[in-house]
Scaffold this motif. Structure first.
Motif, PDB file in Angstrom:
ATOM      1  N   SER A   2      47.223  43.771  38.385  1.00 48.22           N
ATOM      2  CA  SER A   2      46.344  43.683  39.538  1.00 48.22           C
ATOM      3  C   SER A   2      45.838  42.262  39.726  1.00 48.22           C
ATOM      4  O   SER A   2      45.600  41.538  38.764  1.00 48.22           O
ATOM      5  CB  SER A   2      45.160  44.628  39.364  1.00 48.22           C
ATOM      6  N   ARG A   3      45.681  41.870  40.956  1.00 40.74           N
ATOM      7  CA  ARG A   3      45.130  40.555  41.274  1.00 40.74           C
ATOM      8  C   ARG A   3      43.628  40.720  41.436  1.00 40.74           C
ATOM      9  O   ARG A   3      43.120  40.865  42.542  1.00 40.74           O
ATOM     10  CB  ARG A   3      45.770  40.004  42.541  1.00 40.74           C
ATOM     11  N   ARG A   4      42.942  40.729  40.294  1.00 39.04           N
ATOM     12  CA  ARG A   4      41.512  40.986  40.283  1.00 39.04           C
ATOM     13  C   ARG A   4      40.841  40.025  39.315  1.00 39.04           C
ATOM     14  O   ARG A   4      41.378  39.715  38.258  1.00 39.04           O
ATOM     15  CB  ARG A   4      41.264  42.430  39.864  1.00 39.04           C
ATOM     16  N   GLY A  11      38.627  41.445  44.361  1.00 38.89           N
ATOM     17  CA  GLY A  11      40.042  41.692  44.588  1.00 38.89           C
ATOM     18  C   GLY A  11      40.478  41.084  45.906  1.00 38.89           C
ATOM     19  O   GLY A  11      39.705  40.387  46.568  1.00 38.89           O
ATOM     20  N   ASN A  30      45.101  37.003  49.094  1.00 38.96           N
ATOM     21  CA  ASN A  30      44.945  37.072  47.644  1.00 38.96           C
ATOM     22  C   ASN A  30      43.944  36.039  47.146  1.00 38.96           C
ATOM     23  O   ASN A  30      43.702  35.016  47.788  1.00 38.96           O
ATOM     24  CB  ASN A  30      46.286  36.845  46.952  1.00 38.96           C
TER      25      ASN A  30
END
Length: 63
Positions: A2-4, A11, A30
């Protein structure tokens, strides 16, 4: 994966691409994720944080 942001939980945001004819297609904005190492309880921990969070950590002398 995950791009967190590991610290703040931020996020990606969602929005639209807009063509010249104003057709809308969905897209993701993103985060600018960076890998940083932070000392927590005497141990070095690698985290993925956003550039803004990394800047804040540097300002507070945590990295």
């Amino acid at each position: 994966m995950s791009r967190r942001d590991d610290l703040t939980g931020k996020g990606p945001m969602f929005g639209n691409n807009r063509s010249h004819a104003l057709n809308a297609t969905r897209r993701r904005f993103n985060l600018n994720l960076q890998k940083v190492s932070v000392v927590v309880n005497g141990r070095k921990v690698n985290l993925k944080v956003s550039a803004k969070t990394a800047k804040t950590l540097r300002r507070k002398n945590l990295i």
